[in-house]
Design a protein around this motif. Structure first.
Motif, mmCIF file in Angstrom:
data_model
loop_
_atom_site.group_PDB
_atom_site.id
_atom_site.type_symbol
_atom_site.label_atom_id
_atom_site.label_comp_id
_atom_site.label_asym_id
_atom_site.label_seq_id
_atom_site.Cartn_x
_atom_site.Cartn_y
_atom_site.Cartn_z
ATOM 1 N N LYS A 25 0.937 3.805 -1.124
ATOM 2 C CA LYS A 25 1.572 4.830 -1.958
ATOM 3 C C LYS A 25 3.090 4.732 -1.878
ATOM 4 O O LYS A 25 3.788 4.852 -2.900
ATOM 5 C CB LYS A 25 1.105 6.212 -1.498
ATOM 6 N N ALA A 26 3.611 4.501 -0.665
ATOM 7 C CA ALA A 26 5.061 4.432 -0.488
ATOM 8 C C ALA A 26 5.673 3.263 -1.248
ATOM 9 O O ALA A 26 6.779 3.370 -1.788
ATOM 10 C CB ALA A 26 5.394 4.325 1.000
ATOM 11 N N MET A 27 4.942 2.133 -1.285
ATOM 12 C CA MET A 27 5.498 0.946 -1.933
ATOM 13 C C MET A 27 4.943 0.728 -3.338
ATOM 14 O O MET A 27 5.300 -0.250 -4.005
ATOM 15 C CB MET A 27 5.232 -0.288 -1.066
ATOM 16 N N GLN A 28 4.045 1.658 -3.774
ATOM 17 C CA GLN A 28 3.468 1.585 -5.119
ATOM 18 C C GLN A 28 2.767 0.251 -5.351
ATOM 19 O O GLN A 28 2.999 -0.459 -6.341
ATOM 20 C CB GLN A 28 4.542 1.837 -6.178
ATOM 21 N N VAL A 29 1.925 -0.107 -4.390
ATOM 22 C CA VAL A 29 1.093 -1.306 -4.516
ATOM 23 C C VAL A 29 -0.350 -0.886 -4.233
ATOM 24 O O VAL A 29 -0.631 0.247 -3.836
ATOM 25 C CB VAL A 29 1.533 -2.413 -3.532
ATOM 26 N N SER A 30 -1.280 -1.814 -4.405
ATOM 27 C CA SER A 30 -2.688 -1.495 -4.179
ATOM 28 C C SER A 30 -3.009 -1.484 -2.692
ATOM 29 O O SER A 30 -2.311 -2.102 -1.879
ATOM 30 C CB SER A 30 -3.572 -2.519 -4.883
ATOM 31 N N VAL A 31 -4.090 -0.779 -2.353
ATOM 32 C CA VAL A 31 -4.543 -0.731 -0.960
ATOM 33 C C VAL A 31 -4.907 -2.130 -0.475
ATOM 34 O O VAL A 31 -4.602 -2.517 0.660
ATOM 35 C CB VAL A 31 -5.750 0.230 -0.822
ATOM 36 N N SER A 32 -5.532 -2.929 -1.337
ATOM 37 C CA SER A 32 -5.932 -4.285 -0.933
ATOM 38 C C SER A 32 -4.715 -5.153 -0.606
ATOM 39 O O SER A 32 -4.784 -6.018 0.272
ATOM 40 C CB SER A 32 -6.762 -4.936 -2.044
ATOM 41 N N THR A 33 -3.599 -4.908 -1.296
ATOM 42 C CA THR A 33 -2.370 -5.657 -1.006
ATOM 43 C C THR A 33 -1.880 -5.348 0.405
ATOM 44 O O THR A 33 -1.509 -6.245 1.172
ATOM 45 C CB THR A 33 -1.267 -5.293 -2.023
ATOM 46 N N VAL A 34 -1.898 -4.063 0.779
ATOM 47 C CA VAL A 34 -1.448 -3.672 2.112
ATOM 48 C C VAL A 34 -2.408 -4.196 3.175
ATOM 49 O O VAL A 34 -1.971 -4.681 4.235
ATOM 50 C CB VAL A 34 -1.310 -2.137 2.210
ATOM 51 N N VAL A 35 -3.715 -4.142 2.909
ATOM 52 C CA VAL A 35 -4.694 -4.657 3.869
ATOM 53 C C VAL A 35 -4.421 -6.132 4.159
ATOM 54 O O VAL A 35 -4.408 -6.565 5.318
ATOM 55 C CB VAL A 35 -6.130 -4.463 3.343
#
Length: 466
Positions: A38-48
């Motif tokens: 949410k903070a970086m406005q990317v998808s959850v899969s990207t952060v994972v």
């Protein structure tokens, strides 16, 4: 490792920069993958994926059921990762390195020191010859914790000439003015504290304070001193621990603190727990004495520091701290812990140079040279459309505004390609509001090529547009 390109790499770079700046200390729990997404406005899969790669590299660890944490070892301190990213031409560390590593044939109107031939070399050579012929322990022994008593007594008399009353026991020698500020920072500051500086101010204040991991807030500086209304608001809003300033011959503006601003400033400080560090490194460049906060305050909440690199030698390093005695005793402990002893030989060379019979006459000549240069350089700059902010009474600096539509950082880049090292305004400005200013050192502006290069760069920028 620099990260560019994909969103995954952007997330990795964000985490790595926070580790490098020590915003994330060892064993710090990272934001959840959803919070980071949410903070970086990317998808959850990207952060994972980013977190999994950082785990594989050993930067972070995964604790099943508890989340992701930074690894157990503190990262080496990277000053470039602290605070917002700035262009290298306005990064204080880069500007300092560029000036110190400049080629011998480079021209440096943006540097902060006098040409070697303008310094009192005769006195230094005389001091060296005297010490070389002697059997003095100054050649081989450690210094006493506070430094040479003779030098501290000399400083006591010197400070009294500025109406600052301090006993020799309230004075401690340091390696330099920068060393003095660093010791005071270690003594009084904790990470997360707020420090006030002038805006603009000497750019290495920014770099040094970053190393102490404090928050920095700039107070707009006027021809008479800091903006008092802004200063008062900052005291109320941020509860700062320190205020770091020049009272005499302000760097970079050349302004002087007025009596009325000094009194109002101290009245506000007295009502708070603010400590003021007054850097008086340019004292010997003054022809007319201006107010010193330490004189009005009696070294209660004001600490007076100084050094002699601007008028004696930048190679032979010696500075001092004057403060209330119980603070000096504790600062001595810090000095012993971090450097064990001061440089006894350097301090003796500086003392003998300052007390040499020719030093006063040399400084009188230097005042005359600088006065002529301030007038001459001002005229040359005005002819190019570069306007001094004020006409300083003393010192080596002119703080100048560029023609409308001109960017100092771009101008510095263009001039650097021609071997001319400039100091763009935003390197001095915490608020980054001096994009159209440059600081000129008039003593370093004797070569006509400087003005020819400035004219070429200005014309080029005007033709290319913003």
């Amino acid at each position: 490792m620099a990260r560019t390109g994909t969103l995954i790499e952007a997330v990795m770079a964000d985490i790595e920069s926070k580790i490098a700046s020590r915003a994330y200390l060892p064993n710090t729990r990272l934001p959840s993958v959803r919070a980071q997404a949410k903070a970086m406005q990317v998808s959850v899969s990207t952060v994972v994926e980013a977190y999994d790669r950082l785990v594989a590299e050993g930067s972070i660890i995964s604790r099943p059921g508890a989340g992701f944490y930074t690894s157990g070892h503190i990262a080496p301190l990277d000053l470039n990762q602290i605070g917002p990213k700035v262009a290298r031409e306005i990064d204080p560390l880069w500007v300092s390195k560029e000036s110190l590593e400049a080629a011998p044939d480079s021209l440096m109107p943006g540097c902060g020191w006098l040409p070697s031939e303008w310094l009192y070399q005769t006195g230094i050579k005389r001091a060296l010859r005297h010490l070389a012929r002697s059997n003095s322990p100054d050649l081989t022994e450690y210094a006493s914790p506070k430094g040479s008593l003779a030098f501290r007594q000399f400083l006591q008399r010197r400070l009294l000439g500025q109406n600052i009353e301090a006993s020799s026991e309230q004075i401690m020698l340091t390696e330099s003015g920068t060393h003095a500020i660093d010791l005071i920072g270690r003594f009084l500051l904790s990470p997360g504290d707020t420090v006030l500086v002038d805006d603009p101010c000497y750019f290495n204040f920014h770099a040094l304070l970053k190393a102490h991991r404090v928050n920095i807030f700039g107070i707009p500086y006027s021809p008479n001193g800091p903006d008092i209304e802004c200063f008062e608001r900052a005291l109320s809003e941020y509860q700062p621990r320190l205020y770091l300033t020049n009272s005499g011959v302000h760097n970079p503006t050349g302004a002087h603190l007025s009596h009325s601003v000094a009194h109002r400033l101290l009245t506000l400080a007295k009502a708070s727990e603010l400590v003021i560090v007054e850097d008086d490194i340019f004292a010997d460049l003054e022809t007319t004495r201006t107010p010193r906060l330490a004189a009005f305050d009696g070294l209660d909440q004001v600490i007076e520091i100084g050094s002699f690199s601007k008028t004696v030698s930048a190679s032979v390093r010696c500075g001092y701290i004057a403060a209330k005695q119980d603070w000096i005793e504790q600062l001595v402990d810090l000095k012993i812990a971090t450097s064990f002893s001061g440089n006894r030989l350097d301090s003796e060379i500086v003392l003998q140079t300052l007390t040499d019979s020719g030093y006063r006459k040399h400084m009188e000549r230097l005042h005359g040279w600088l006065a002529k240069q301030r007038i001459s350089v001002s005229k040359r700059l005005v002819s190019l459309g570069i306007e001094p902010w004020i006409q300083p009474k003393d010192g080596m600096f002119l703080w100048c505004r560029l023609p409308t539509g001109t960017n100092a950082t771009q101008l510095a880049q263009d001039c650097l390609s021609k071997g001319v090292v400039l100091a763009p305004g935003n390197v001095f400005s915490q608020s980054q509001s001096a994009h159209d200013y440059l600081r000129f050192n008039v003593a370093q502006c004797t070569d006509p090529k400087i003005f020819e290069t400035l004219e070429w760069a200005l014309e080029r920028q005007m033709q290319e547009g913003p």
